[in-house]
Each structure stands twice: as structure tokens, then as C-alpha cells.
Scaffold this motif. Structure first.
Motif, PDB file in Angstrom:
ATOM      1  N   ALA A 267      -0.499   7.060  -4.416  1.00 40.51           N
ATOM      2  CA  ALA A 267       0.753   7.427  -5.073  1.00 40.51           C
ATOM      3  C   ALA A 267       1.955   7.223  -4.158  1.00 40.51           C
ATOM      4  CB  ALA A 267       0.691   8.882  -5.548  1.00 40.51           C
ATOM      5  N   SER A 268       1.736   7.300  -2.846  1.00 42.82           N
ATOM      6  CA  SER A 268       2.823   7.087  -1.901  1.00 42.82           C
ATOM      7  C   SER A 268       3.274   5.642  -1.846  1.00 42.82           C
ATOM      8  CB  SER A 268       2.388   7.513  -0.498  1.00 42.82           C
ATOM      9  OG  SER A 268       1.286   6.719  -0.066  1.00 42.82           O
ATOM     10  N   GLY A 269       2.391   4.724  -2.260  1.00 43.78           N
ATOM     11  CA  GLY A 269       2.671   3.298  -2.152  1.00 43.78           C
ATOM     12  C   GLY A 269       2.280   2.745  -0.800  1.00 43.78           C
ATOM     13  N   GLU A 270       1.917   1.475  -0.786  1.00 44.27           N
ATOM     14  CA  GLU A 270       1.579   0.748   0.438  1.00 44.27           C
ATOM     15  C   GLU A 270       2.076  -0.687   0.295  1.00 44.27           C
ATOM     16  OE1 GLU A 270      -2.508   1.033   1.715  1.00 44.27           O
ATOM     17  OE2 GLU A 270      -2.481  -0.991   2.569  1.00 44.27           O
TER      18      GLU A 270
ATOM     19  N   GLY B 223      -3.075   2.935  -9.897  1.00 42.38           N
ATOM     20  CA  GLY B 223      -3.563   1.990 -10.888  1.00 42.38           C
ATOM     21  C   GLY B 223      -3.718   0.579 -10.376  1.00 42.38           C
ATOM     22  N   TYR B 224      -3.295   0.327  -9.146  1.00 37.11           N
ATOM     23  CA  TYR B 224      -3.444  -1.010  -8.553  1.00 37.11           C
ATOM     24  C   TYR B 224      -3.664  -0.877  -7.043  1.00 37.11           C
ATOM     25  CZ  TYR B 224       1.635  -0.126  -8.141  1.00 37.11           C
ATOM     26  OH  TYR B 224       2.866   0.448  -7.922  1.00 37.11           O
ATOM     27  N   SER B 225      -4.755  -0.207  -6.692  1.00 37.55           N
ATOM     28  CA  SER B 225      -5.054   0.059  -5.289  1.00 37.55           C
ATOM     29  C   SER B 225      -6.417  -0.508  -4.921  1.00 37.55           C
ATOM     30  CB  SER B 225      -5.019   1.567  -5.020  1.00 37.55           C
ATOM     31  OG  SER B 225      -5.995   2.234  -5.793  1.00 37.55           O
ATOM     32  N   GLY B 226      -6.718  -0.481  -3.609  1.00 35.84           N
ATOM     33  CA  GLY B 226      -7.988  -1.006  -3.143  1.00 35.84           C
ATOM     34  C   GLY B 226      -8.160  -2.447  -3.577  1.00 35.84           C
TER      35      GLY B 226
END
Length: 415
Positions: free
Chosen positions: A160-163, A185-188
Motif C-alpha cells: 500500500a505504501s508503493g514501491e 493489486g499489482y505487487s510481487g
């Protein structure tokens, strides 16, 4: 410090995602107007004498061998054997094979050491240009990276923090740089990813890796040439989480789900040389120069009371006029200035209700604001909007910081 995942369960899914995303961005659509990049707001040129430790006024260390969510095999230290100035203008991050008896990992003993440096405690910024000139290491299982995490990671968690991954390379793809964003929703393995492959290994020479980041757009560059771009339309309806300050990270990982693990071909030690890291501020397109700032709700302009630029003067709305008290300049360092002083949250406050006033410009990051495309006048340190207190549309309505809500008393335009 932070024991967080940079790539949860990436595995083969990441490779597929990278290939798909790379295909989607080639050829690039015609480029929009470039973001207006301001002056340097932070830098480290790494010019200290050989053997000098990392400057801890700029960088701190993550320490430990917990696998970092990716089954990595290194133990991160704060030792000069893993991060040090070389006396030739570079920071050197070294991954070493070690006696496993010396370092305890989550799975037993760590066979490797390395370093992970971050600015979470010293510097963060929303928007601008983030660039480093790096000569990466090489070899199967070696995973260098220059990347960023949202400053609110400790409050909202990952993703949720963003990367924003500015540069990643995995040793089995020596000629390829990857750029990625991760969010809810768009991680890993589902991160939004692009890449560029060149004709020789990236480890053979120094290259510049950068992103230009502005509201609703992030663009990646290798040696000054754009290779990837994202905006909210790429997220399939998921939330865009890139409108608040981020901090930077430099590291060399060994092993992990994505790069795999060292094998008989991997030589140690491996070194990442960093010539510089530089950050520039952001000036919104079309927002340079001097202007009045008109409120949507009231039609009135941000004003210095009685045109008296005393430190601490509480800013207000007033009938728009052509006096110097309403002539605001968006400066290259991210400040908004009038009558020789800066718009400022009182006492560098970040909480709801913090008064917005006028103070001598002092270089404090708390004095950086941006007017985004949605008409929000956002204080970047607080990640809150300039708001007319109590929805007062009348002359004299005072300004404060408040959670951005999209309400008319928080909307501003150049007038």
C-alpha cells in the motif's frame, strides 16, 4: 530497521510479467511534455577518502539475514567491508562469501554478506528526478538494485505504501535493466514492469539509471534514453499510490526467488560502484513563473495579510488583485514564494489543522508544495492539501493543511 519484502513470491511469474509489460511499452507512444525538473534537492557524490564509512547524515543501514521476503541468502551489515568509499569518487557495496558460522539467517547460517543503504530516516521526496550512476556487479544469483519505498510504509505496510524500482538486474540477464512499480493489486510477480536490453553486459561500464516522476506519470531512463512509462491507466482500476514522499534504497542481494542462487560460475566478492546519487525537485508543467492562486470555492486568491511579509503571517484568501501580496512564484526547489518569503506549514507541522503561513525560506523540506493536475495544492512533507478553514469563502478565510478530500475549498488554479 525495515525487514520488508521487495519481491514477494516473484519466481517465474515475474519473468512472464516483465516480458508482457516490456512488450506493451514497445514502441513507446509519443512522449508527453517533459516534467519541469528543478534544482538539486539532495545528492551524494561519494568523494570521501578511501576507507571512509557511509555518511550517516544521508544513509542508514538495514541489518540482518531474514531472507527479506524473497528467500535471499545474504546477511546485511553496516561494516566497511560491505559498504565504503573507495577514494576514487565511488561508494562500493560489496557482496562477499563468508564463513556461515558467523552470521545467523532465518534458515540457518548466512553464507554471504552485503549491504543495504536507505534514506528513510534522512530524506524523502514526492516527485522529481531520481538518478544514480552505477557500475553493477555480475554473476548468477547476484541482484543489485536502486529503488524507492513510500515513506508511509511503517503506517500502511507494503504494497500500500508503493514501491518504485528504478534499476534492478538479475545476474542471469547481464544485459537487461528492469524498472517496476508495485502497489495494491499489482505487487510481487504482478508488478507493472518494463525493461531494456543492450548489446553488452551492464556490469562492463558505468550507466545512469533514473526516473522522472510527476503526478500521474513515472518514466524510466537508461543513459538518458526513456525505455518505460506508467500512469494510472496501466493499473486496471487499481489504486495509484505514487503521490506522496518516497525514500531511496541501494543494495546488492545474493540469491532469492527471482534471480535464483549462486552456482559454480559465480565469483566473489562482487562489487557495485556508485559514482553519485542525485535528486532534483519538480516544478509542475506550466506552473513556473509568477501567478495568483485562485480558490475554486470562493473565487478569491491566496493573500499575505496587509502585504506585510512578516515571518509567521497567516495566509488567507482575499479578493484577487495585482499586488505583490498575491504574486506567487513556483521555484525550482519546490517552494512557493511571494514577497521574498515562502509558503510554510507552521513549525514544519504535518497534522490536520496545521496553519499555512509565510516564513523566511530556509531549505526545510517542509516548505515544498506542488499544484497537481487535479487542482490540489499539496504539501509534500505532510502529503496533505492546502484547505480553507471551516469552508469559509469570505475575505479573510484562513488556510490550513488537511487530508486531501477533493472538496471545493481545497481546489486551486493559476489566475
Amino acid at each position: 530497521m525495515y525487514a520488508i519484502s521487495r519481491r514477494l513470491r516473484r519466481g517465474a511469474a515475474v519473468l512472464a510479467a516483465a516480458l508482457v509489460a516490456s512488450a506493451l511499452v514497445l514502441p513507446l507512444k509519443s512522449a508527453p511534455a517533459a516534467a519541469a525538473i528543478g534544482g538539486i534537492t539532495w545528492q551524494d557524490e561519494f568523494n570521501a577518502p578511501a576507507g571512509t564509512p557511509v555518511d550517516q547524515s544521508k544513509w542508514r543501514f538495514d541489518i540482518g539475514g531474514g531472507g527479506w521476503g524473497n528467500n535471499e541468502r545474504q546477511y546485511y551489515t553496516n561494516s566497511t567491508s560491505n559498504a565504503v568509499h573507495d577514494g576514487q569518487g565511488n561508494l562500493v557495496i560489496t557482496a562477499r562469501r563468508e564463513n556461515p558460522a558467523n552470521y545467523q539467517c532465518h534458515y540457518g547460517r548466512c553464507e554471504y554478506t552485503s549491504a543495504r543503504l536507505l534514506t528513510a530516516a534522512t530524506f524523502s521526496q514526492a516527485y522529481g528526478r531520481f538518478e544514480a550512476r552505477i557500475k553493477i556487479p555480475r554473476g548468477q544469483g547476484i541482484w543489485p538494485a536502486f529503488w524507492m519505498l513510500g515513506r508511509d510504509f511503517g503506517d500502511v505496510g507494503w504494497p500500500a505504501s508503493g514501491e518504485i524500482d528504478i534499476m534492478e538486474n538479475v545476474g542471469r540477464e547481464p544485459n537487461t535493466v528492469h524498472g517496476t512499480i508495485h502497489g495494491p493489486g499489482y505487487s510481487g510477480g504482478g508488478g507493472i514492469t518494463g525493461s531494456r536490453t543492450i548489446g553488452q553486459p551492464l556490469a562492463d561500464a558505468f550507466h545512469t539509471y533514473r526516473v522522472d516522476w510527476e503526478p500521474n506519470s513515472i518514466r524510466w531512463y537508461l543513459d538518458g534514453s526513456e525505455f518505460f512509462r506508467v500512469d494510472p491507466s496501466r493499473l486496471g482500476g487499481n489504486r495509484w499510490v505514487f503521490d506522496h514522499p518516497f525514500f531511496m534504497i541501494l543494495n546488492v542481494a545474493v540469491g532469492g526467488n527471482w534471480p535464483g542462487y549462486p552456482d559454480g560460475s559465480t565469483q566473489f566478492p562482487q562489487q557495485m560502484l556508485v559514482d553519485y546519487v542525485r535528486v532534483n525537485g519538480y516544478v509542475p508543467d506550466g506552473n513556473s513563473g509568477t501567478t495568483r492562486l485562485r480558490g475554486l470555492q470562493s473565487g478569491r486568491c491566496i493573500d499575505i495579510p496587509d502585504a506585510n511579509p512578516v515571518d509567521g503571517a497567516p495566509l488567507r484568501i482575499w479578493d484577487c488583485n495585482t499586488t505583490a501580496a498575491q504574486a506567487w512564484t513556483f521555484a525550482a526547489d519546490g517552494t512557493i514564494r511571494a514577497m521574498g518569503k515562502c509558503m510554510d506549514p507552521a513549525w514544519a507541522g504535518t497534522a490536520n489543522g496545521t496553519e499555512v503561513n509565510l516564513v523566511t525560506c530556509n531549505g526545510n523540506p517542509a516548505q515544498r508544495f506542488t499544484l497537481n493536475a487535479a487542482g490540489d495544492l499539496v504539501n509534500l512533507s505532510a502529503n496533505r492539501c492546502v484547505d480553507v478553514r471551516e469552508n469559509n469563502p469570505n475575505n479573510g478565510g484562513r488556510l490550513q493543511l488537511w487530508d486531501c478530500a477533493g472538496t471545493p475549498n481545497q481546489k486551486w488554479s493559476r489566475a
